[in-house]
Design an enzyme around this catalytic site. Structure first.
Site, PDB file in Angstrom:
ATOM      1  N   GLY A  50       0.814  -1.214   0.000  1.00 39.70           N
ATOM      2  CA  GLY A  50       0.000   0.000   0.000  1.00 39.70           C
ATOM      3  C   GLY A  50       0.843   1.256   0.000  1.00 39.70           C
ATOM      4  O   GLY A  50       2.027   1.224  -0.338  1.00 39.70           O
ATOM      5  N   HIS A 105       4.359   2.103  -8.101  1.00 44.16           N
ATOM      6  CA  HIS A 105       3.313   1.070  -8.081  1.00 44.16           C
ATOM      7  C   HIS A 105       2.378   1.236  -9.283  1.00 44.16           C
ATOM      8  O   HIS A 105       1.950   0.244  -9.887  1.00 44.16           O
ATOM      9  CB  HIS A 105       2.469   1.180  -6.803  1.00 44.16           C
ATOM     10  CG  HIS A 105       3.235   0.945  -5.535  1.00 44.16           C
ATOM     11  ND1 HIS A 105       3.382   1.907  -4.570  1.00 44.16           N
ATOM     12  CD2 HIS A 105       3.877  -0.159  -5.074  1.00 44.16           C
ATOM     13  CE1 HIS A 105       4.081   1.416  -3.556  1.00 44.16           C
ATOM     14  NE2 HIS A 105       4.399   0.167  -3.838  1.00 44.16           N
ATOM     15  N   GLN A 133       7.733  -9.867   7.420  1.00 46.15           N
ATOM     16  CA  GLN A 133       8.973  -9.379   6.810  1.00 46.15           C
ATOM     17  C   GLN A 133       9.575  -8.182   7.548  1.00 46.15           C
ATOM     18  O   GLN A 133      10.532  -7.586   7.079  1.00 46.15           O
ATOM     19  CB  GLN A 133       8.748  -9.052   5.340  1.00 46.15           C
ATOM     20  CG  GLN A 133       7.854  -7.849   5.058  1.00 46.15           C
ATOM     21  CD  GLN A 133       7.531  -7.718   3.582  1.00 46.15           C
ATOM     22  OE1 GLN A 133       6.750  -8.474   3.011  1.00 46.15           O
ATOM     23  NE2 GLN A 133       8.156  -6.750   2.926  1.00 46.15           N
ATOM     24  N   GLY A 145       8.880  -4.113  -8.734  1.00 48.60           N
ATOM     25  CA  GLY A 145       9.809  -3.047  -9.113  1.00 48.60           C
ATOM     26  C   GLY A 145      11.256  -3.463  -8.905  1.00 48.60           C
ATOM     27  O   GLY A 145      11.575  -4.170  -7.949  1.00 48.60           O
ATOM     28  N   SER A 186       7.584   4.245  -0.603  1.00 50.80           N
ATOM     29  CA  SER A 186       6.589   4.659   0.390  1.00 50.80           C
ATOM     30  C   SER A 186       7.293   5.273   1.603  1.00 50.80           C
ATOM     31  O   SER A 186       6.744   6.143   2.277  1.00 50.80           O
ATOM     32  CB  SER A 186       5.748   3.456   0.819  1.00 50.80           C
ATOM     33  OG  SER A 186       5.161   2.860  -0.313  1.00 50.80           O
TER      34      SER A 186
HETATM   35  O1  PAF Z   1       7.765  -4.867  -2.051  1.00 51.06           O
HETATM   36  C1  PAF Z   1       6.803  -4.955  -1.263  1.00 51.06           C
HETATM   37  O2  PAF Z   1       5.969  -4.050  -1.157  1.00 51.06           O
HETATM   38  C2  PAF Z   1       6.668  -6.205  -0.404  1.00 51.06           C
HETATM   39  O3  PAF Z   1       7.909  -6.666  -0.012  1.00 51.06           O
HETATM   40  C3  PAF Z   1       5.842  -7.303  -1.065  1.00 51.06           C
HETATM   41  C4  PAF Z   1       6.492  -7.809  -2.329  1.00 51.06           C
HETATM   42  C5  PAF Z   1       4.449  -6.779  -1.383  1.00 51.06           C
HETATM   43  C6  PAF Z   1       5.701  -8.491  -0.104  1.00 51.06           C
HETATM   44  O4  PAF Z   1       5.097  -8.126   1.075  1.00 51.06           O
END
Ligand code: PAF
Length: 276
Positions: free
Chosen positions: A29, A35, A59, A145, A184
């Protein structure tokens, strides 16, 4: 918008039943133009375009920015609709990691060093959630990306190693006019820190200019980048030259290479990279 993974799978199965191709853009988000470029390319490559928005706790390390990670669901949905997104998959953490959850995917070598060393467990969290989302959404193609260069390499390796039936597309980093890679986390930067953050791309560009003139020694290229970056950031977390395909460390640019940097600017950790 769908939150329930089972409902998401049913939606995808119906689309597949109609013979439609599905593109997935996984995100956390706080969407920006990077994005949107992924979504626009997904739109071109499939009849159905799905955006996932999930700030994945698995993560983030215990000292990291999970709680304050920027969130703007309403704004994200407006932006996604503006580029023709068909559906946002926005699950809750409890729906993704159900009771008793205990499985993790580790992509061993590509995850070593760089962000993998500085953020222990980060790529296990990324690989696991991306694999889960591939299973839930069942996309034909997924777009990521190149700004998260090591993440993209991890995902490509996982898809190959696990025979996942999805095409992975990596798209170039989208930058501000002064070169700062869109992220972000740029929202965390004060006005003064935003100016200093330009140093990352300036350093990478200085190294690339030398490489373009034929300089092949990684140490010389790293010195050129360091001279630009070190004076303006608070701390360089890493600055390395690696092979572009398997991310093995390189002393000489004798195969396609990439310089990768992570640096702290006013408490915000920024990453960037440039192919040499
Ligand atoms: O790059 C991200 O925004 C995140 O690491 C992903 C690939 C959505 C996994 O949570």
């Amino acid at each position: 918008m769908i939150a329930d993974p089972a409902a998401m799978s049913a939606w995808s199965e119906a689309a597949r039943g109609r013979g439609e191709r599905i593109a997935l853009v996984p995100t956390m988000g706080a969407l920006h133009a990077g994005h949107l470029s992924l979504l626009a390319e997904g739109r071109r490559r499939a009849q159905r375009l799905v955006l996932s928005i999930f700030v994945n706790p698995m993560q983030f390390g215990p000292q990291e920015d999970l709680a304050k990670y920027p969130r703007d669901l309403a704004g994200d949905l407006v932006q996604a609709a503006s580029v023709g997104c068909d559906l946002a998959f926005v699950p809750e953490a409890a729906g993704v990691y159900g009771p008793g959850f205990q499985t993790a995917i580790e992509v061993r070598e590509v995850s070593q060093g760089l962000c993998g060393a500085r953020r222990p467990g980060h790529f296990v969290g990324v690989a696991t959630v991306v694999c889960k989302f591939f299973n839930i959404v069942q996309p034909h193609v997924a777009l990521f990306g190149e700004k998260d260069f090591q993440q993209l390499a991890v995902i490509r390796r996982m898809v190959t190693d696990l025979n996942l039936p999805v095409e992975i597309v990596g798209l170039p980093t989208v930058r501000e006019p002064d070169g700062l890679a869109l992220s972000s986390r740029n929202a965390y930067l004060s006005v003064a820190d935003r100016q200093r953050a330009r140093a990352l791309f300036a350093g990478l560009s200085a190294a690339k200019a030398l490489a373009d003139k034929g300089e092949g020694r990684a140490s010389v290229l790293l010195d050129a980048a360091t001279a630009e970056i070190a004076a303006r950031v608070d701390r360089i977390d890493y600055l390395e030259v690696r092979a572009a395909d398997d991310l093995k460390p390189l002393d000489r640019i004798d195969r396609p290479a990439v310089m990768l940097v992570a640096a702290f600017v006013g408490g915000t950790r920024l990453i960037d990279n440039l192919r040499l």
